[in-house]
Design a protein around this motif. Structure first.
Motif, PDB file in Angstrom:
ATOM      1  N   GLY A 133       0.829  -1.315  -0.039  1.00 28.51           N
ATOM      2  CA  GLY A 133       0.027   0.019  -0.054  1.00 28.51           C
ATOM      3  C   GLY A 133       0.847   1.106   0.030  1.00 28.51           C
ATOM      4  N   GLY A 134       2.154   1.268   0.105  1.00 25.49           N
ATOM      5  CA  GLY A 134       3.032   2.042   0.243  1.00 25.49           C
ATOM      6  C   GLY A 134       4.028   2.329  -1.184  1.00 25.49           C
ATOM      7  N   ILE A 135       4.929   3.230  -1.069  1.00 23.27           N
ATOM      8  CA  ILE A 135       6.030   3.377  -2.165  1.00 23.27           C
ATOM      9  C   ILE A 135       7.226   2.255  -1.946  1.00 23.27           C
ATOM     10  CG2 ILE A 135       7.384   4.884  -3.415  1.00 23.27           C
ATOM     11  CD1 ILE A 135       4.023   5.495  -3.535  1.00 23.27           C
ATOM     12  N   ARG A 136       7.244   1.290  -2.686  1.00 21.27           N
ATOM     13  CA  ARG A 136       8.359   0.350  -2.602  1.00 21.27           C
ATOM     14  C   ARG A 136       9.655   1.071  -2.723  1.00 21.27           C
ATOM     15  NH1 ARG A 136       7.104  -4.913  -2.772  1.00 21.27           N
ATOM     16  NH2 ARG A 136       9.276  -5.002  -2.183  1.00 21.27           N
ATOM     17  N   ILE A 137      10.490   0.810  -1.667  1.00 18.46           N
ATOM     18  CA  ILE A 137      12.010   1.231  -1.628  1.00 18.46           C
ATOM     19  C   ILE A 137      12.809   0.205  -1.898  1.00 18.46           C
ATOM     20  CG2 ILE A 137      13.681   2.619  -0.284  1.00 18.46           C
ATOM     21  CD1 ILE A 137      11.267   4.300  -1.167  1.00 18.46           C
ATOM     22  N   ASP A 138      12.918  -0.732  -1.175  1.00 16.99           N
ATOM     23  CA  ASP A 138      13.598  -2.052  -1.134  1.00 16.99           C
ATOM     24  C   ASP A 138      15.267  -1.575  -1.176  1.00 16.99           C
ATOM     25  OD1 ASP A 138      14.339  -4.407  -1.389  1.00 16.99           O
ATOM     26  OD2 ASP A 138      14.151  -4.898  -3.425  1.00 16.99           O
ATOM     27  N   VAL A 149      15.076  -1.220   3.892  1.00 15.14           N
ATOM     28  CA  VAL A 149      13.650  -0.334   4.040  1.00 15.14           C
ATOM     29  C   VAL A 149      12.884  -0.882   2.777  1.00 15.14           C
ATOM     30  CG1 VAL A 149      12.771   1.990   3.584  1.00 15.14           C
ATOM     31  CG2 VAL A 149      15.295   1.562   4.918  1.00 15.14           C
ATOM     32  N   ALA A 150      11.915  -1.674   3.184  1.00 16.29           N
ATOM     33  CA  ALA A 150      11.121  -2.130   2.127  1.00 16.29           C
ATOM     34  C   ALA A 150      10.099  -1.302   1.492  1.00 16.29           C
ATOM     35  CB  ALA A 150       9.927  -3.294   2.760  1.00 16.29           C
ATOM     36  N   SER A 151       9.425  -0.262   2.491  1.00 15.71           N
ATOM     37  CA  SER A 151       8.545   0.604   1.739  1.00 15.71           C
ATOM     38  C   SER A 151       8.449   1.898   2.830  1.00 15.71           C
ATOM     39  CB  SER A 151       7.082  -0.034   1.617  1.00 15.71           C
ATOM     40  OG  SER A 151       6.224   0.798   0.771  1.00 15.71           O
ATOM     41  N   ALA A 152       7.825   2.959   1.946  1.00 14.24           N
ATOM     42  CA  ALA A 152       7.766   4.208   2.693  1.00 14.24           C
ATOM     43  C   ALA A 152       6.258   4.717   2.559  1.00 14.24           C
ATOM     44  CB  ALA A 152       8.989   5.341   2.110  1.00 14.24           C
TER      45      ALA A 152
END
Length: 269
Positions: A147-152, A182-185
């Motif tokens: 549901g967030g913005i993927r960072i990975d 960091v998976a998601s923000a």
């Protein structure tokens, strides 16, 4: 029909043969996942074409073509190493993050992750920048990650600080951490409906409590108004932690050591 007769006369397949086939299948599957969506796909197709030419030339007795392909293969190997060295490094790093190897390096990686989180919390607290960081443990947080913005990306305090800066488009929401990444923000978490909570607690604290009421994750919250650092576990919040206390609590929760870490009184009011 000689080939069919020879195939039927093969020795029976044993357990080790099945294990061999399974391992090779897994390796092929992982390689296909790794090269999907990259330029290595075209290289793999080119390799399949060369293999087809090689066996086709042998079957059709095309000696010149077969000689050309055999001599070309050696140069192709060196060309692949030179042109795709970054992809090869990424592949080796991917296999190095396999569950078995990750388990062996879990303690050291977790220690680095904890230190990065403590440094981030301290810096954000000094600047009074609001933040909420959710740390995944046994129960996955995939629904919130998607549901967030993927960072990975590798977890560093520089990255976390840049995410939570007021000028950043990702500062509004939570960051979800998986292992050392960091998976998601900009993830939105469920707010708690506990009526016993103090009115002093804002939406970040209520979101952290709501998340940890549903699973076993750990949440770190930095208050934008006071700069106070809190940690939330199992729907219970511990407020006003300094760096040493936060580090000790994270070690006890993430590393799951059996040492008795002093626990601060849970504050609801």
């Amino acid at each position: 029909m000689n080939w069919l007769t020879g195939f039927l006369r093969r020795p029976p397949i044993g357990w080790w043969d099945l294990a061999d086939i399974l391992v090779v299948s897994i390796l092929i599957y992982e390689v296909l996942k790794l090269i999907r969506g990259t330029r290595a796909v075209q290289m793999a197709l080119g390799g399949c074409v060369l293999a087809g030419l090689f066996y086709g030339s042998r079957w059709g007795h095309l000696e010149t073509m077969n000689w050309l392909v055999r001599n070309l293969i050696g140069y192709v190997v060196f060309a692949v190493i030179v042109l795709f060295q970054s992809d090869i490094r990424r592949a080796l790093a991917h296999f190095g993050r396999a569950p078995f190897f990750r388990y062996l390096a879990k303690t050291e990686s977790a220690e680095d992750t904890i230190e990065e989180l403590v440094v981030t919390s301290s810096l954000l607290s000094e600047k009074r920048i609001g933040a909420i960081i959710a740390i995944e443990r046994q129960i996955g947080l995939r629904n919130y990650i998607e549901g967030g913005i993927r960072i990975d990306a590798i977890l560093t305090y520089d990255l976390l600080q840049s995410i939570f800066l007021p000028s950043s488009p990702l500062h509004d929401g939570a960051v979800i951490v998986q292992d050392d990444r960091v998976a998601s923000a900009a993830c939105f978490l469920p707010l708690t409906v506990n009526p016993k909570l103090s009115k002093e607690l804002g939406s970040r604290h209520r979101a952290a409590i709501g998340l940890t009421e549903e699973n076993d994750s750990v949440a770190i919250v930095v208050s934008e108004e006071t700069g106070s650092v809190s940690i939330v576990v199992d729907g219970q919040i511990e407020r006003g932690l300094d760096s040493d206390e936060l580090r000790a609590r994270l070690r006890a929760l993430i590393l799951q050591r059996r040492e008795k870490t002093p626990k601060r009184e849970v504050q609801y009011t």
